[in-house]
Design an enzyme around this catalytic site. Structure first.
Site, PDB file in Angstrom:
ATOM      1  N   HIS A 117       0.776   0.855  -0.735  1.00  0.00           N
ATOM      2  CA  HIS A 117       2.016   0.399  -0.087  1.00  0.00           C
ATOM      3  C   HIS A 117       3.136   1.374  -0.456  1.00  0.00           C
ATOM      4  O   HIS A 117       3.874   1.155  -1.419  1.00  0.00           O
ATOM      5  CB  HIS A 117       2.353  -1.031  -0.504  1.00  0.00           C
ATOM      6  N   GLU A 162       1.829   0.596   6.669  1.00  0.00           N
ATOM      7  CA  GLU A 162       2.716   1.383   7.535  1.00  0.00           C
ATOM      8  C   GLU A 162       2.502   2.888   7.406  1.00  0.00           C
ATOM      9  O   GLU A 162       3.407   3.626   6.994  1.00  0.00           O
ATOM     10  CB  GLU A 162       4.180   1.010   7.276  1.00  0.00           C
TER      11      GLU A 162
HETATM   12  C1  BGC Z   1       7.700  -2.377   4.382  1.00  0.00           C
HETATM   13  C2  BGC Z   1       8.309  -3.119   3.211  1.00  0.00           C
HETATM   14  C3  BGC Z   1       9.813  -3.219   3.405  1.00  0.00           C
HETATM   15  C4  BGC Z   1      10.075  -4.002   4.661  1.00  0.00           C
HETATM   16  C5  BGC Z   1      11.551  -4.187   4.976  1.00  0.00           C
HETATM   17  C6  BGC Z   1       8.311  -2.692   5.711  1.00  0.00           C
HETATM   18  O1  BGC Z   1       8.652  -1.483   6.299  1.00  0.00           O
HETATM   19  O2  BGC Z   1       6.315  -2.511   4.385  1.00  0.00           O
HETATM   20  O3  BGC Z   1       7.970  -2.451   2.038  1.00  0.00           O
HETATM   21  O4  BGC Z   1      10.451  -3.778   2.315  1.00  0.00           O
HETATM   22  O5  BGC Z   1       9.480  -3.385   5.767  1.00  0.00           O
HETATM   23  O6  BGC Z   1      12.193  -2.972   5.127  1.00  0.00           O
END
Ligand code: BGC
Length: 410
Positions: A117, A162
Site C-alpha cells: 500500500h 492503486e
Molecule cells: C489511498 C489511501 C488514501 C485515500 C484517501 C487512496 O488513494 O489508497 O491510502 O488515504 O485514498 O486519499
C-alpha cells in the site's frame, strides 16, 4: 425506490486501513524518508510519527470494528518492516502480521490483506524503486517470504493498492530527482516503465500466492476516477483514462476480483485535468463532494472487465462533520446498490477508513469512522461507524440520501 440496501449473502462488509498510515514509526520505509527530506510540497510536510500507534494497538482497532458489527477488515502488511535490508527478513515482523490475521479471525473479522500500500523499504527506493531491473523479482521474493502470514485463514489478498497512483508518484519522484518544475499544467502522467513493472509485479504476486494456496482470491485495487468532460475535452479525457486507469483495470482480467476505489470525479478539458469548479462543494482534501462517484466508477470498471467480480475496497470522505460523512456514504451506497440491481457482480464494500489517520503528509483530512486522539491514541467511534457497522449484523442499511445532489453545482 426503496431507501434501504440489503447486503447479499456473503457480501463483504468492512473498513480499510494501510500500514504506514496507522502503524507509526515506519522508519525503514521510503515515505518516512520523503517525509523527512523537505522535498514534499509545503502543505504535505507533516511527518507520520506515531500515526495511530496501531502497530501496538491493532487489537483495540479490531475489537472496535467487530463490536461495531463489521464482518471484514482490510489492512496492509509493511514490506519495509518485513524486509528492512535486501534479503534480510524479520521473522518477528512476519509473526506480528500472522498474529493480526489470527486476531481478526478470532473476533469474527475476515481479513483482506494488502501486500503493498504505497510504501516500500527505503533500500528498494534507493536502488531505483519500480524502475530498477530486478524490481519484479524483489517484490516476488518478498511475497514468497510473507507466505506464512497468509498461508491459512486468509481468503482475499490485494497485491498492490492503486498501482495507477504509484505510477504517478514515480513521475513525481523522477521530476524531483531531475529538479524539474512540478507545477506543470494538466495532469501528472503515470510513468510508463513503472506501469509495466507494476503489472508484472502483480502477475508475479498472483503466481506466488496461487502457488502457496490456490483457494485464495487475488486481485488488485485501482483508483477509478470518473472523467467529467468540459469544453470539448473528450479526446484528452479518453487519453488520460487509457493511461491512468484503463490499462490497470484491463490487467486484472483473469484475477478473482478487481478492487474499485472511488471518492470523487475529475474534470477534464482539452488541455488536461482541471481544478474543481468554483462554488462546488468540497471535502477536506479539496476534492469535490460527489457521492455518485462510486456507482459511476463501478459501471466504468464493469464495462472494461465485464467478467471480473468487483469489490469496493475503498470509498469515503475527508470530513470533520460526521453527518456529512453519513450523507456522502449513503449516496455512494445508493449508487452501488443501483449498479448491483443492474446486474453488476459486486462482492463487497470496505469503507475508507477505519481510523482518522496519516493522509500522506498531513493529519488534517480525517477519513475515519473512528476518531483517534493524537496524543493519547484514545479511539472514539463516530456515529457513522455505528450506522455503517450495524449493517454487518443486520445485513441491511437505511440510506438517507434523497436530496444529496442538491449540493452539486454541475
Ligand atoms: C489511498 C489511501 C488514501 C485515500 C484517501 C487512496 O488513494 O489508497 O491510502 O488515504 O485514498 O486519499
Amino acid at each position: 425506490m426503496s431507501t434501504s440496501f440489503q447486503l447479499p449473502d456473503g457480501f463483504l462488509w468492512g473498513a480499510s486501513t494501510a500500514a504506514h498510515q496507522i502503524e507509526g514509526m515506519n522508519v525503514n520505509s521510503d515515505f518516512w524518508a520523503y517525509e523527512h527530506s523537505g522535498l514534499l510540497p509545503e502543505r504535505f510536510r507533516e511527518t507520520s510519527g506515531d500515526a495511530c500507534d496501531s502497530y501496538h494497538r491493532w487489537r483495540e482497532d479490531m475489537d472496535l470494528l467487530a463490536e461495531l458489527g463489521f464482518t471484514d477488515y482490510r489492512f496492509s502488511i509493511e514490506w519495509a518492516r518485513i524486509e528492512p535490508a535486501p534479503g534480510e527478513f524479520s521473522n518477528a515482523a512476519i509473526a506480528h502480521y500472522r498474529r493480526m490475521v489470527e486476531g481478526a479471525i478470532e473476533r469474527g473479522l475476515r481479513p483482506m490483506l494488502t501486500l503493498h500500500h504505497f510504501t516500500c523499504p527505503r533500500w528498494f527506493d534507493e536502488q531505483g524503486g519500480w524502475d530498477s531491473e530486478d524490481a519484479v523479482d524483489l517484490f516476488g521474493r518478498f511475497v514468497d517470504a510473507a507466505a506464512p502470514i497468509f498461508a491459512t485463514n486468509v481468503k482475499h489478498i490485494c497485491t498492490i493498492n492503486e498501482p495507477n497512483m504509484v505510477a504517478r508518484f514515480a513521475t513525481l519522484r523522477k521530476a524531483v530527482l531531475a529538479d524539474n518544475d512540478l507545477q506543470q499544467s494538466g495532469s501528472l502522467e503515470p510513468d510508463g516503465a513503472t506501469t509495466g513493472a507494476l503489472i508484472r509485479a502483480h502477475q508475479r504476486a498472483v503466481q506466488v500466492i496461487r502457488g502457496v494456496t490456490p483457494h485464495i482470491q487475488v486481485g488488485w485495487s485501482v483508483a477509478i476516477p470518473n472523467y467529467f468532460v468540459v469544453d470539448g475535452g473528450e479526446a484528452r479525457a479518453a487519453e488520460i483514462a487509457s493511461r491512468s486507469r484503463d490499462v490497470f483495470v484491463l490487467a486484472s482480467e483473469g484475477d478473482d476480483w478487481i478492487g474499485v476505489q472511488a471518492y470523487t470525479r475529475v474534470f477534464v478539458g482539452p488541455d488536461g485535468e482541471l481544478p474543481v469548479p468554483e462554488g462546488a462543494p468540497k471535502t477536506l482534501t479539496g476534492w469535490e463532494y460527489y457521492p455518485p462517484a462510486l456507482g459511476e466508477s463501478i459501471r466504468s470498471v464493469a464495462q472494461l472487465v465485464p467478467g471480473t467480480p468487483i469489490i469496493v475496497t475503498e470509498n469515503g470522505i475527508a470530513e470533520s462533520d460526521d453527518t456529512r460523512r453519513i450523507a456522502y456514504t449513503s449516496g455512494a451506497l445508493e449508487g452501488m446498490r443501483d449498479a448491483a440491481a443492474d446486474g453488476i457482480d459486486i462482492r463487497g464494500y470496505y469503507h475508507w477508513s477505519a481510523l482518522d489517520n496519516y493522509e500522506w503528509g498531513s493529519f488534517v483530512p480525517t477519513f475515519g469512522l473512528i476518531a483517534v486522539d493524537r496524543k493519547t491514541f484514545v479511539r472514539t467511534p463516530k456515529p457513522s461507524a455505528a450506522w455503517l457497522g450495524a449493517a454487518g449484523q443486520s445485513r441491511s442499511i437505511e440510506l438517507i440520501s434523497d436530496d444529496l445532489m442538491s449540493e452539486s453545482v454541475v
